[in-house]
Design a protein around this motif. Sequence first.
Motif, mmCIF file in Angstrom:
data_model
loop_
_atom_site.group_PDB
_atom_site.id
_atom_site.type_symbol
_atom_site.label_atom_id
_atom_site.label_comp_id
_atom_site.label_asym_id
_atom_site.label_seq_id
_atom_site.Cartn_x
_atom_site.Cartn_y
_atom_site.Cartn_z
ATOM 1 N N MET A 40 8.951 4.193 -3.808
ATOM 2 C CA MET A 40 9.875 3.174 -3.282
ATOM 3 C C MET A 40 11.330 3.606 -3.429
ATOM 4 O O MET A 40 12.192 3.146 -2.696
ATOM 5 N N HIS A 47 8.078 3.042 1.289
ATOM 6 C CA HIS A 47 7.428 1.786 1.712
ATOM 7 C C HIS A 47 7.970 1.285 3.056
ATOM 8 O O HIS A 47 7.375 0.434 3.687
ATOM 9 N N ASP A 64 -0.667 -7.960 0.161
ATOM 10 C CA ASP A 64 -0.356 -9.085 -0.728
ATOM 11 C C ASP A 64 -1.324 -9.054 -1.922
ATOM 12 O O ASP A 64 -2.546 -9.080 -1.747
ATOM 13 N N TYR A 66 12.141 -12.400 -8.192
ATOM 14 C CA TYR A 66 12.718 -11.696 -7.042
ATOM 15 C C TYR A 66 14.196 -12.105 -6.848
ATOM 16 O O TYR A 66 15.083 -11.264 -6.718
HETATM 17 N N1 LIG Z 1 3.850 -11.471 -2.243
HETATM 18 C C1 LIG Z 1 3.785 -10.034 -2.346
HETATM 19 C C2 LIG Z 1 5.076 -9.505 -2.936
HETATM 20 C C3 LIG Z 1 5.134 -7.990 -2.890
HETATM 21 C C4 LIG Z 1 6.527 -7.477 -3.222
HETATM 22 O O1 LIG Z 1 7.541 -8.163 -3.006
HETATM 23 N N2 LIG Z 1 6.579 -6.246 -3.714
HETATM 24 C C5 LIG Z 1 7.859 -5.653 -4.000
HETATM 25 C C6 LIG Z 1 7.736 -4.758 -5.231
HETATM 26 S S1 LIG Z 1 7.575 -5.772 -6.678
HETATM 27 C C7 LIG Z 1 8.283 -4.782 -2.846
HETATM 28 O O2 LIG Z 1 7.471 -4.101 -2.265
HETATM 29 N N3 LIG Z 1 9.582 -4.800 -2.493
HETATM 30 C C8 LIG Z 1 10.108 -3.945 -1.488
HETATM 31 C C9 LIG Z 1 11.133 -4.594 -0.640
HETATM 32 O O3 LIG Z 1 11.267 -5.836 -0.696
HETATM 33 O O4 LIG Z 1 11.809 -3.857 0.092
HETATM 34 C C10 LIG Z 1 2.581 -9.656 -3.197
HETATM 35 O O5 LIG Z 1 2.148 -10.465 -4.019
HETATM 36 O O6 LIG Z 1 2.049 -8.552 -2.980
#
Ligand SMILES: N[C@@H](CCC(=O)N[C@@H](CS)C(=O)NCC(=O)O)C(=O)O
Length: 229
Positions: free
Chosen positions: A36, A41, A67, A112
């Motif tokens: 990431m 991603h 998810d 978040y």
């Molecule tokens: N609701 C999703 C949330 C997934 C999520 O927000 N993952 C974050 C990492 S903790 C992410 O990939 N963030 C990348 C971005 O927002 O650009 C789940 O439960 O899988």
Amino acid sequence: MRRPTLFYIPLSPPARTALITAKEIGLDLEVKIVDMFSGEHKSEKYRKINPLAKVPALSDDDVYVWDSHAIAIYLVERYATDDILYPKDILMRTKVNQMLFFEATILFQRLYDTVVPIYQQKRKEPTQENINSVHDAYELLGGFFQEDQKYFCGSHMTIADISIWCTLLSLRFLVPIDEHKYGKLEKWLKLMKTRPTYELNQNGANQHYGFIKACMEGKAFVPAPRTSN
Ligand SMILES: N[C@@H](CCC(=O)N[C@@H](CS)C(=O)NCC(=O)O)C(=O)O
């Protein structure tokens, strides 16, 4: 038979939910680390796996699941030898679903909202509003335990406990859990500490905090070597 592949990064609480669920049901997944930090991603290739460009995602035969809540449900439904982690009984399942939605829409969202402005260098620390909203979530979580209830949905651990646990281990670095105020939550955390997956979860939460701290201090973050822990 090919093993399902989990697209993962240890820092991410939702990614840890997926991996811990697999480990708790004894399923040996292939784990692919998504870089990431270099924006992997957001690549076209990864968006074919998860159009939301988020981690985690799962690929199993020709199916993609994204998810963490959906992945945890899928893994238990497809691979677990019993239904303890995601009960088939409608009332029990409804309790688990409620807590999963709470995690997705309230608890994780508050983490978040607290950390993303820090990642984006818009802020150096959580605002008082962030802190208050996290305390409100702790208050709600503590209130979900009935008198003799060990876990969020009764006497057995479910995927709701796993999901909440992963987010809480990261969140409590930013907003500590006062054990006098949220005693039931602390008691449950002590119980979760006895799980064989505790170290995996805590290591990921430590890495997450290391990243947030580096952002707060304006320092470059050096990610841990690419392992699933
Ligand atoms: N609701 C999703 C949330 C997934 C999520 O927000 N993952 C974050 C990492 S903790 C992410 O990939 N963030 C990348 C971005 O927002 O650009 C789940 O439960 O899988």
